[in-house]
Scaffold this motif. Structure first.
Motif: not given
Length: 231
Positions: A189-190, A193
């Motif tokens: 996930h951003e 990350e």
């Protein structure tokens, strides 16, 4: 059961199998590294540990399972790499190569080199093909002198360099493999990350460093009977 078979017949299923088998192999590497560090407790501790392993009733079952796991991991990883290469149009492939990191682009190459290094390691310290004289040595208790075997091996500068190079390749491969494992299992996930990337690198570094301390310590004379050593 049929759904499971169909799942592993798909690209997603194969990626999942590669990730799960990779996770088990990483766990094995961590455990193997921890066991090897018994060297720093001296000859008796390491030889007793090795003797216990060799005499364990489940040893060969474990070895066969590990071999099957490793074979599955390598076979499916190579197949996925070939499928991805064939599926990409030329322009897309060029763009992806520019965007991919060095470790990602050389995953198959680093994996092949790690495989060759593993084969040498097994022939050297597990099967005794490379240095049979040291392999046959026993300690005063009549056990296989694994401690002496390791000290003899890493008293040779070329073997120290070879193992350190092999471990560097292992670290490169592990760093990308652990990151890919998280992605395949859906943990990417951003928002975290960067954290996962750092964790992947740190875990790979810890495993490799645990292995690398042994040839470095022997070469430096910290173990093996040198003045101030633990032998």
């Amino acid at each position: 059961m049929n759904r499971l078979v169909r799942l592993f017949g798909t690209s997603i299923g194969r990626k999942l199998m590669t990730a799960l088998s990779g996770l088990l192999l990483v766990a094995f590497l961590a455990g193997h590294a921890l066991g090897n560090l018994t060297l720093f407790q001296g000859r008796d501790a390491l030889n007793a540990y090795a003797h216990w392993l060799q005499g364990h009733p489940l040893l060969w079952l474990f070895r066969i399972g590990l071999l099957l796991l490793f074979t599955v991991h390598v076979t499916i990883a190579v197949r996925l790499a070939l499928e991805n290469r064939e599926a990409r149009p030329a322009g897309y492939r060029r763009r992806q190569l520019r965007e991919a990191g060095y470790a990602s682009r050389t995953m198959i190459l680093s994996g092949g080199l790690v495989l060759a290094f593993l084969a040498f390691h097994l022939l050297h310290l597990t099967l005794g093909v490379v240095e049979p004289e040291a392999f046959r040595a026993v300690d005063p208790s009549g056990r296989a002198d694994v401690y002496g075997r390791v000290i003899h091996a890493f008293g040779q500068f070329w073997l120290v360099l070879l193992y350190l190079a092999g471990l560097a390749l292992l670290g490169l491969h592990l760093r990308h493999a652990i990151g890919s494992l998280f992605q395949t299992l859906g943990f990417n996930h951003e928002s975290y990350e960067t954290l996962l990337c750092l964790f992947s690198g740190l875990l790979a570094l810890i495993i490799v460093a645990a292995f690398a301390t042994i040839p470095l310590a022997v070469a430096a004379g910290w173990v093996g009977g040198a003045p101030g050593g633990a032998g």
